[in-house]
Design a protein around this motif. Sequence first.
Motif, mmCIF file in Angstrom:
data_model
loop_
_atom_site.group_PDB
_atom_site.id
_atom_site.type_symbol
_atom_site.label_atom_id
_atom_site.label_comp_id
_atom_site.label_asym_id
_atom_site.label_seq_id
_atom_site.Cartn_x
_atom_site.Cartn_y
_atom_site.Cartn_z
ATOM 1 N N PRO A 69 0.875 -1.247 0.008
ATOM 2 C CA PRO A 69 0.014 0.047 0.048
ATOM 3 C C PRO A 69 0.815 1.211 0.135
ATOM 4 O O PRO A 69 1.871 1.063 0.479
ATOM 5 N N LYS A 70 0.348 2.480 -0.667
ATOM 6 C CA LYS A 70 1.092 3.664 -0.712
ATOM 7 C C LYS A 70 0.583 4.360 0.374
ATOM 8 O O LYS A 70 -0.654 4.843 0.603
ATOM 9 N N GLY A 71 1.604 4.898 1.125
ATOM 10 C CA GLY A 71 1.344 5.972 2.325
ATOM 11 C C GLY A 71 1.082 7.429 1.575
ATOM 12 O O GLY A 71 2.244 8.071 1.344
ATOM 13 N N VAL A 72 -0.111 7.687 1.431
ATOM 14 C CA VAL A 72 -0.369 9.237 1.015
ATOM 15 C C VAL A 72 -0.168 9.921 2.101
ATOM 16 O O VAL A 72 -0.472 10.155 3.312
ATOM 17 N N GLN A 73 0.980 10.799 1.730
ATOM 18 C CA GLN A 73 1.183 12.073 2.707
ATOM 19 C C GLN A 73 0.794 13.409 2.527
ATOM 20 O O GLN A 73 0.763 13.847 1.367
ATOM 21 N N ARG A 74 0.210 13.930 3.483
ATOM 22 C CA ARG A 74 -0.507 15.172 3.185
ATOM 23 C C ARG A 74 0.170 16.332 4.087
ATOM 24 O O ARG A 74 0.725 15.986 4.948
ATOM 25 N N ASP A 75 0.054 17.535 3.717
ATOM 26 C CA ASP A 75 0.882 18.625 4.368
ATOM 27 C C ASP A 75 -0.240 19.245 5.248
ATOM 28 O O ASP A 75 -1.334 18.732 5.620
ATOM 29 N N VAL A 76 0.083 20.393 5.702
ATOM 30 C CA VAL A 76 -0.862 21.183 6.786
ATOM 31 C C VAL A 76 -1.589 22.301 6.176
ATOM 32 O O VAL A 76 -2.857 22.150 6.107
ATOM 33 N N GLY A 77 -0.888 23.274 5.520
ATOM 34 C CA GLY A 77 -1.672 24.518 5.167
ATOM 35 C C GLY A 77 -2.582 24.279 4.017
ATOM 36 O O GLY A 77 -3.481 24.652 4.035
ATOM 37 N N GLY A 78 -1.910 23.614 3.019
ATOM 38 C CA GLY A 78 -2.614 23.539 1.574
ATOM 39 C C GLY A 78 -3.897 22.776 2.092
ATOM 40 O O GLY A 78 -5.068 22.848 1.424
ATOM 41 N N TYR A 79 -3.920 21.767 2.804
ATOM 42 C CA TYR A 79 -4.892 20.716 3.301
ATOM 43 C C TYR A 79 -6.075 21.818 4.031
ATOM 44 O O TYR A 79 -7.373 21.565 3.520
ATOM 45 N N ALA A 80 -5.712 22.428 4.924
ATOM 46 C CA ALA A 80 -6.422 23.228 5.552
ATOM 47 C C ALA A 80 -7.238 24.241 4.589
ATOM 48 O O ALA A 80 -8.408 24.093 4.796
ATOM 49 N N VAL A 81 -6.531 24.934 3.799
ATOM 50 C CA VAL A 81 -7.263 25.787 2.815
ATOM 51 C C VAL A 81 -8.239 25.145 1.898
ATOM 52 O O VAL A 81 -9.408 25.503 1.851
ATOM 53 N N ALA A 82 -7.748 23.895 1.377
ATOM 54 C CA ALA A 82 -8.459 23.261 0.424
ATOM 55 C C ALA A 82 -9.809 22.803 1.121
ATOM 56 O O ALA A 82 -10.962 22.852 0.485
ATOM 57 N N LEU A 83 -9.769 22.284 2.506
ATOM 58 C CA LEU A 83 -10.918 21.788 3.146
ATOM 59 C C LEU A 83 -11.796 22.909 3.579
ATOM 60 O O LEU A 83 -12.991 22.991 3.335
ATOM 61 N N ALA A 84 -11.353 24.057 3.924
ATOM 62 C CA ALA A 84 -12.154 25.183 4.094
ATOM 63 C C ALA A 84 -12.891 25.702 2.846
ATOM 64 O O ALA A 84 -14.236 26.019 3.100
ATOM 65 N N SER A 85 -12.153 25.630 1.894
ATOM 66 C CA SER A 85 -12.709 26.299 0.614
ATOM 67 C C SER A 85 -13.785 25.213 0.271
ATOM 68 O O SER A 85 -14.772 25.745 -0.323
ATOM 69 N N SER A 86 -13.602 24.013 0.120
ATOM 70 C CA SER A 86 -14.734 22.988 -0.299
ATOM 71 C C SER A 86 -15.833 23.100 0.636
ATOM 72 O O SER A 86 -17.014 22.999 0.186
ATOM 73 N N MET A 87 -15.649 23.295 1.981
ATOM 74 C CA MET A 87 -16.746 23.247 2.663
ATOM 75 C C MET A 87 -17.683 24.350 2.411
ATOM 76 O O MET A 87 -18.900 24.366 2.568
ATOM 77 N N GLN A 88 -17.161 25.437 1.853
ATOM 78 C CA GLN A 88 -17.786 26.820 1.598
ATOM 79 C C GLN A 88 -18.501 26.636 0.133
ATOM 80 O O GLN A 88 -19.670 26.642 -0.062
ATOM 81 N N HIS A 89 -17.523 26.378 -0.802
ATOM 82 C CA HIS A 89 -17.960 26.222 -2.164
ATOM 83 C C HIS A 89 -18.422 24.838 -2.722
ATOM 84 O O HIS A 89 -19.386 25.147 -3.635
ATOM 85 N N ILE A 90 -18.382 23.764 -2.054
ATOM 86 C CA ILE A 90 -19.162 22.548 -2.390
ATOM 87 C C ILE A 90 -20.019 22.175 -1.716
ATOM 88 O O ILE A 90 -21.314 21.846 -1.986
ATOM 89 N N TYR A 91 -19.680 22.051 -0.349
ATOM 90 C CA TYR A 91 -20.532 21.544 0.541
ATOM 91 C C TYR A 91 -21.532 22.512 1.391
ATOM 92 O O TYR A 91 -22.428 22.431 1.996
ATOM 93 N N CYS A 92 -21.238 23.728 0.869
ATOM 94 C CA CYS A 92 -22.111 24.900 1.290
ATOM 95 C C CYS A 92 -22.506 24.931 2.710
ATOM 96 O O CYS A 92 -23.447 25.229 3.324
ATOM 97 N N GLY A 93 -21.652 24.584 3.720
ATOM 98 C CA GLY A 93 -22.136 24.423 5.130
ATOM 99 C C GLY A 93 -21.396 25.746 5.931
ATOM 100 O O GLY A 93 -20.638 26.537 5.396
ATOM 101 N N ARG A 94 -22.330 26.037 7.003
ATOM 102 C CA ARG A 94 -21.838 27.304 7.694
ATOM 103 C C ARG A 94 -21.875 26.862 9.064
ATOM 104 O O ARG A 94 -22.231 25.882 9.666
#
Length: 629
Positions: free
Chosen positions: A247-272
């Motif tokens: 299995p491949k160990g997918v490694q994720r960063d900190v800042g980019g991940y936080a920004v991507a999630l925050a932005s997807s919560m707004q633009h894709i999932y429309c959560g408030r």
Amino acid sequence: MNYAEFYKQSVEDPQTFWAKQAELIDWHQPYTQVLDYSNPPFARWFVDGQTNLCFNAVDRWVDKQGDQPALITVSTETNTEKVYSFRELQREVQRMAAVMQSLGVGKGDRVLIYMPMIAEAAFAMLACARIGAIHSVVFGGFASNSLATRITDARPTLIISVDAGSRGGKRVPYKPLLDAAIAMSPHKPQRVLLVDRGLVAMDWVAGRDVDYAAARGQNMEAHVPVTWLESNEASYILYTSGTTGHPKGVQRDVGGYAVALASSMQHIYCGRAGETYFSTSDIGWVVGHSYIVYGPLIAGMATIMYEGLPVAPDAGIWWSIVEKYKVTRMFTAPTAVRVLKKYPTEFMHQYDLSSLKTLYLAGEPLDETTSHWISSELGVPVIDNYWQTETGWPILTIAKGVEDLPTKLGSPGIPVYGYKIKILNETSGEICGANEKGVVVIEGPLPPGCMQTVYGDDSRFVKTYWNNFRTEQVYSTFDWGIRDADGYYFILGRTDDVINVAGHRLGTREIEESISSHGNVAEVAVVGVEDKLKGQVAVAFVILKNANPVATAEGKLAMEKEIMAVVDKHLGALARPARVHFVALLPKTRSGKLLRRSLQAICEGRDPGELTTIEDPASLDQIRAVLQG
Ligand code: ATP
Ligand code: MG
């Protein structure tokens, strides 16, 4: 701004675009550069910026809405339910962090989390993020072998686990599997932290095993400051299901991940902030990381962790949760919807579901029947989203928060902002025309939030994902797809061989390797075969060294059972093939490659396709014969 303009800016001027999205999270120290792509395909986002995932998910909400629900745990297995406010969550995370530190865990150390869907699992993830330790959550359904390979690769300082999980009222011990995995692995963690749920008795290893309740009791007032991390430091490792046998160990960063999630919560999932999000996934999968733990909390939403079956005590359980906690956004998998569809709709309609605005589905192709049924019963839009463990957040969908574009049945949608998607011809590498089948690829740099590398193996990252086309270096998704004349994409399946059993991803290679370990197995092929209920099931074709034992019907049955038991032992019952057939020959190309697609097609009663390279056409007749017999 309409979606077309929004998307255009994201790919033509990523610096400006992502700088704007980066405002959605809190930074301890601002970044000096939005993107550094000087060493492709390695993208570094928000260079020199300092932030912390736990701070963004928990601490920053404590002043604003400290007494609002943050984490809601519901278990129909233990009949427990608990709501943690942001303030309480912050306290629990600090207690867990203090315990980890007392056990020698520091920044950059790996912590392996092998736990069911209980609050402590989320505390553990957030505590790691808080102190800069790198968590690696291993799905609780995996047995010792799979767990051992992940321990060997991640070399954790600490493993956090439990006495047992529970499924359909049946206790599922974790500790013996963990002990066996540690015994198998050359890497020995210094400490094992155990949450004793009181479900089954445990054998404690003196000097190594630590009881969480006792350790927590000594850290009730703990204040553990946030460790600020440079945006590109690693936050976690999550292993893919491992088609390649490793299995491949997918490694994720900190800042980019936080920004991507925050932005997807707004633009894709429309959560408030203040609303409730319910994702029915598991923390062992990527959806659990992005949209049970981090995404909703970063957006200031309450998030639900559910332990139990979707149909127990009855098929209304999820809807009762939606009513009770006024869920506005729900995320599940098509396979779960197909299960619910078998029950009377009264189970759903007895609850007030008026809070629910949208249902999101991902993980596997969404068929029209399922999509129609659930959307008309719920009376809310159903949004398909296509992505991978590697990307961490959607690649294709309809970003309703930007523009409410129409959906098309059978299509997850159009490219998500930040992703430059193409469909390339597998052999020529040329861009495919409208409706022409090819491989779905992403042009670099991958947007924020996507994998940085394969843990500990940069060259494997490049070799595996980026060297698949002669014409240019692109990221391959290993999925077939087409793009229609309107720009909507359709996913047509995988170019490699992974099967999806009731929403759980299993590598056929792993199952084959397990079966091969049986002393009488000469050769084996495992394929995923369509199944109405589970999506897919594994079916194995085995060539025995000595076929005498399967000369009789009883003998066949006994051998089939034996082989199933081997798989159970190595990989867990989820991976167990639905059938094991015994053959004398497997369909192969002249170069010796197994013709999996043909094998699968025959099992599903379809045409085996192009067979010019087959070595011996009789092998297929034989497969047909055993399937009929
Ligand atoms: P491994 O990489 O180890 O083989 P995996 O690919 O099964 O594991 P995931 O990353 O969880 O594990 O799954 C991503 C894959 O699931 C996609 O590449 C695609 O094949 C499939 N998939 C996900 N979402 C959708 C969707 N909405 N429609 C169709 N297929 C989807
Ligand atoms: Mg994959």
